[in-house]
Design a protein around this motif. Structure first.
Motif, PDB file in Angstrom:
ATOM      1  N   LEU A  86      -6.515  -3.773   4.014  1.00  0.00           N
ATOM      2  CA  LEU A  86      -6.423  -3.480   5.575  1.00  0.00           C
ATOM      3  C   LEU A  86      -7.982  -3.784   6.168  1.00  0.00           C
ATOM      4  O   LEU A  86      -7.818  -4.071   6.730  1.00  0.00           O
ATOM      5  CB  LEU A  86      -6.355  -1.727   4.618  1.00  0.00           C
ATOM      6  CG  LEU A  86      -5.894  -1.124   4.614  1.00  0.00           C
ATOM      7  CD1 LEU A  86      -6.476  -0.050   5.059  1.00  0.00           C
ATOM      8  CD2 LEU A  86      -4.554  -1.535   5.793  1.00  0.00           C
ATOM      9  N   ARG A 126     -12.674   1.907   0.459  1.00  0.00           N
ATOM     10  CA  ARG A 126     -12.473   2.455  -0.523  1.00  0.00           C
ATOM     11  C   ARG A 126     -12.104   4.156  -0.501  1.00  0.00           C
ATOM     12  O   ARG A 126     -12.795   4.333  -0.492  1.00  0.00           O
ATOM     13  CB  ARG A 126     -11.877   1.643  -2.275  1.00  0.00           C
ATOM     14  CG  ARG A 126     -11.908   0.590  -2.381  1.00  0.00           C
ATOM     15  CD  ARG A 126     -11.123   0.174  -3.449  1.00  0.00           C
ATOM     16  NE  ARG A 126      -9.913   0.548  -3.468  1.00  0.00           N
ATOM     17  CZ  ARG A 126      -8.548   0.693  -4.659  1.00  0.00           C
ATOM     18  NH1 ARG A 126      -9.668   1.223  -6.338  1.00  0.00           N
ATOM     19  NH2 ARG A 126      -7.699   0.795  -5.331  1.00  0.00           N
ATOM     20  N   ALA A 127     -10.998   4.788  -0.221  1.00  0.00           N
ATOM     21  CA  ALA A 127     -10.718   6.352  -0.132  1.00  0.00           C
ATOM     22  C   ALA A 127     -10.322   7.279  -1.552  1.00  0.00           C
ATOM     23  O   ALA A 127     -10.156   8.247  -1.256  1.00  0.00           O
ATOM     24  CB  ALA A 127      -9.481   6.263   1.296  1.00  0.00           C
ATOM     25  N   LYS A 142       1.909   1.496  -3.140  1.00  0.00           N
ATOM     26  CA  LYS A 142       1.184   2.359  -4.488  1.00  0.00           C
ATOM     27  C   LYS A 142       0.539   3.170  -4.432  1.00  0.00           C
ATOM     28  O   LYS A 142       0.129   4.304  -5.161  1.00  0.00           O
ATOM     29  CB  LYS A 142      -0.584   1.223  -3.862  1.00  0.00           C
ATOM     30  CG  LYS A 142      -0.521   0.279  -4.984  1.00  0.00           C
ATOM     31  CD  LYS A 142      -1.842  -0.165  -5.232  1.00  0.00           C
ATOM     32  CE  LYS A 142      -2.398  -0.661  -3.694  1.00  0.00           C
ATOM     33  NZ  LYS A 142      -4.278  -1.722  -4.161  1.00  0.00           N
ATOM     34  N   TYR A 143       0.305   4.288  -2.615  1.00  0.00           N
ATOM     35  CA  TYR A 143      -0.256   5.139  -2.403  1.00  0.00           C
ATOM     36  C   TYR A 143       0.841   5.795  -2.168  1.00  0.00           C
ATOM     37  O   TYR A 143       0.334   7.244  -1.337  1.00  0.00           O
ATOM     38  CB  TYR A 143      -1.213   5.080  -1.605  1.00  0.00           C
ATOM     39  CG  TYR A 143      -2.204   4.172  -1.896  1.00  0.00           C
ATOM     40  CD1 TYR A 143      -3.924   4.222  -2.925  1.00  0.00           C
ATOM     41  CD2 TYR A 143      -2.629   2.587  -1.223  1.00  0.00           C
ATOM     42  CE1 TYR A 143      -4.411   3.853  -3.354  1.00  0.00           C
ATOM     43  CE2 TYR A 143      -3.995   1.348  -1.888  1.00  0.00           C
ATOM     44  CZ  TYR A 143      -4.744   2.159  -2.607  1.00  0.00           C
ATOM     45  OH  TYR A 143      -5.421   1.027  -2.647  1.00  0.00           O
ATOM     46  N   ASN A 191       1.102  -1.654   0.212  1.00  0.00           N
ATOM     47  CA  ASN A 191      -0.110  -0.322   0.137  1.00  0.00           C
ATOM     48  C   ASN A 191       0.999   1.356   0.002  1.00  0.00           C
ATOM     49  O   ASN A 191       0.096   2.349  -1.355  1.00  0.00           O
ATOM     50  CB  ASN A 191      -1.285   0.033   1.189  1.00  0.00           C
ATOM     51  CG  ASN A 191      -1.864  -0.881   0.430  1.00  0.00           C
ATOM     52  OD1 ASN A 191      -2.092  -0.765  -0.316  1.00  0.00           O
ATOM     53  ND2 ASN A 191      -2.713  -1.040   2.218  1.00  0.00           N
ATOM     54  N   MET A 211      -9.304  -3.907  -4.775  1.00  0.00           N
ATOM     55  CA  MET A 211     -10.605  -4.309  -4.507  1.00  0.00           C
ATOM     56  C   MET A 211     -11.078  -3.593  -3.138  1.00  0.00           C
ATOM     57  O   MET A 211     -12.043  -3.939  -1.894  1.00  0.00           O
ATOM     58  CB  MET A 211     -10.282  -5.733  -4.225  1.00  0.00           C
ATOM     59  CG  MET A 211     -10.546  -6.487  -5.652  1.00  0.00           C
ATOM     60  SD  MET A 211     -10.749  -8.494  -5.765  1.00  0.00           S
ATOM     61  CE  MET A 211      -9.829  -9.119  -4.501  1.00  0.00           C
ATOM     62  N   GLY A 212     -10.183  -3.205  -1.925  1.00  0.00           N
ATOM     63  CA  GLY A 212     -10.914  -2.974  -0.560  1.00  0.00           C
ATOM     64  C   GLY A 212     -10.652  -3.934  -0.029  1.00  0.00           C
ATOM     65  O   GLY A 212     -11.679  -3.425   1.105  1.00  0.00           O
ATOM     66  N   ASP A 219       4.311   6.517   4.981  1.00  0.00           N
ATOM     67  CA  ASP A 219       5.202   7.427   3.556  1.00  0.00           C
ATOM     68  C   ASP A 219       4.800   8.682   3.666  1.00  0.00           C
ATOM     69  O   ASP A 219       4.164   9.063   4.615  1.00  0.00           O
ATOM     70  CB  ASP A 219       3.783   6.264   2.679  1.00  0.00           C
ATOM     71  CG  ASP A 219       2.564   6.655   2.590  1.00  0.00           C
ATOM     72  OD1 ASP A 219       2.025   7.808   2.802  1.00  0.00           O
ATOM     73  OD2 ASP A 219       1.835   5.174   2.819  1.00  0.00           O
TER      74      ASP A 219
END
Ligand code: ADP
Length: 523
Positions: free
Chosen positions: A489, A475-476, A432-433, A429, A485-486, A456
């Motif tokens: 977490l 998902r945000a 990714k983010y 994550n 896919m949410g 991050d």
């Protein structure tokens, strides 16, 4: 017979007995030498008290208490006329006769009883004037006639007042009966009155309910709650399970209130049968849950199809190109270097597919309650270090530098495979983010707990989404911007909670996020 009426007659009988006894002493003191035998007086007193006491034990006496009272009045009057006669119509005894008649008239509430008593007194008076040569008729008759007339007139006004009171009581009763709610009036939990709806609701006759304990109408599982509301005189509505006469149960909504009834504060309870309402509510909840489950299923199918399609499309593209080259006789179109790169790409997409399918399987296991955790003791520091090493290429590809702050030799008792899943999820994550900015991974330990953090400096998360992102399929960010896919977490949270730990996030939009995992340290 109204309870208060019965009480009044009982008290009057006791008071009449006492007064009658008191007069014996008064006569002995004031008129010594009079004919004043104690025996006959005691017989009258005993009669009054016996009737009073019997009305407690014999219901048929209680029901006829007015008649018993009349009987005592007749006997006492006869006795006093007899004493008057034996004392040769002495003026003092005449006053005694008047007092007896006045007292009896004042206590007789029924016009019929009073009329019978008046006739009786007139007959006694006539007999007395016939037999007693000393009786001054000019004094005796006018006095007696006045008493009887006044008694009659006063009873008339009392009766009309009583009628009015009764009428208004009947009017109130008919109002209460017209309401759909059950009304129960109780004093110290003893039922004083109920309306028709309450009797119908509990399956009793109205008369049967009067005198019952109000708690008998409540099922055992709800009795403590009902007792509590009654004892604290709560006026808040509450729900209890009611018990009908035939022992069937019914769900009730009860509202209690203090009420002034016949001069005392009692409690009135308005009761409503909400069994049907509850059933509809339950059906609605089941319906909503089913609808929500269907929505989640559809959403899942759409997200999963989209997510699975992306790596599959990429794999398909690579294989199509290879096939095309092979069919056009250009098997050597790819250098060994290019070929390795191609296979690497297919391999990564296949890994992505496996990880997506694993996530889906895990989510399904969690919802079915089949998510086993098998704990063993291992070095968490080593695991974290090796996972970071194995993901270094990924970090490089995303242009994120990786900084480690790992406290060495930290051991933990947990499921190593599940812990790996959590760490990999948080690290991927961050890639990714993380917007290609530096990522810091840390591990610290205190006496009782261990904390892992992944920090991050990427896109960040809005505060309103802090809770939501740990739920299934939540998902945000919009589905098109970064794929996912949410589920990651959500699975992490389930794993951490299965280890009695917690996972949380601190973040600011555009500034980055920090995910913290806290686990109890069971060394
Ligand atoms: P996925 O990444 O597949 O969408 P996750 O459950 O891992 O599912 O994450 C849920 C959501 O939380 C993500 O869609 C994203 O919006 C947000 N999120 C997770 N990690 C980060 C992060 N490091 N920075 C910003 N947002 C994040």
């Amino acid at each position: 017979m109204i309870e208060s009426h019965l009480k009044f007659n009982r008290i009057t009988l006791v008071a009449a007995g006492l007064a009658y006894l008191f007069w014996w002493f008064a006569v002995e003191l004031v008129l010594p030498g009079s004919y004043n035998p104690i025996g006959s007086r005691l017989a009258v007193v005993c009669l009054c008290w016996t009737f009073g006491a019997a009305s407690y034990f014999l219901p048929w006496i209680a029901r006829r208490i007015e008649l018993a009272f009349s009987l005592c009045a007749w006997i006492a009057t006869f006795h006093y006329f007899y004493l008057f006669y034996m004392n040769q119509a002495d003026l003092n005894w005449l006053v005694g006769c008047y007092i007896t008649v006045i007292f009896a008239c004042a206590c007789l509430n029924s016009p019929l009883h009073l009329f019978a008593y008046c006739v009786y007194v007139l007959i006694l008076s006539a007999a007395l004037s016939f037999y007693d040569p000393y009786l001054s008729k000019k004094i005796f008759f006018p006095g007696m006639a006045t008493i009887l007339t006044v008694a009659y007139l006063s009873l008339r006004s009392r009766v009309s007042l009583l009628h009015r009171v009764r009428e208004s009581a009947l009017r109130i009763q008919s109002f209460l009966d017209a309401t759909f709610e059950g009304i129960v009036l109780h004093d110290k939990q003893i039922i004083l009155d109920v309306n028709e709806s309450a009797a119908k609701l509990f399956g009793y006759q109205r008369e049967e309910m009067i005198g019952m304990k109000v708690i008998e109408l409540v099922a055992s599982e709800s009795q403590a709650l009902a007792q509590k509301h009654i004892s604290i005189e709560s006026e808040q509505p509450y729900e209890v399970t009611g018990l009908r006469k035939n022992k069937s149960k019914v769900i009730l909504e009860v509202r209690g209130k203090k009420h002034l009834y016949e001069g005392r504060a009692v409690r009135v309870a308005a009761i409503q049968d909400i069994t049907e309402k509850k059933k509809h509510e339950q059906d609605r909840i089941v319906f909503e849950a089913t609808r929500e489950a269907l929505r989640i299923r559809d959403e899942f199918i759409s997200i999963a199809s989209h997510e699975l399609k992306t790596p599959l499309t990429s794999i398909k593209l690579q294989t199509e190109m290879t096939k095309m080259n092979a069919s056009s006789g250009k098997e050597d179109a790819y250098s060994p270097e290019r070929m390795r790169h191609l296979v690497d790409q297919v391999d990564r997409q296949a890994d992505r597919l496996v990880s997506l399918i694993d996530d889906m399987l895990d989510a399904s296991r969690i919802s079915l309650g089949r998510f086993p955790i098998s704990k063993s003791r291992f070095h968490l520091s080593d695991l974290l270090q090796s996972l970071c090493d194995s993901l270094r290429d990924e970090f490089q590809r995303a242009r994120c530098s990786l900084q480690l702050q790992i406290e060495p030799h930290l051991q933990i008792e947990a499921d190593p495979a599940r812990m790996e899943q959590v760490i990999v999820n948080l690290l991927t994550n961050a890639i990714k983010y993380g917007a290609g900015k530096p990522v810091t991974v840390g591990l610290t330990g205190s006496e009782n707990a261990i904390e892992i953090f992944v920090k991050d400096q990427g896109i960040g998360i809005e505060k309103v989404n802090f809770e939501r992102i740990f739920q299934r399929f939540e998902r945000a960010i919009s589905a098109n911007s970064i794929s996912g896919m949410g589920l990651g977490l959500y699975i992490c949270k389930q794993i951490i909670e299965a280890h009695q730990g917690s996972i949380s996030v601190e973040s600011e939009v555009g500034q980055g996020s920090c995910f913290r995992v806290r686990l109890p340290r069971t060394l």
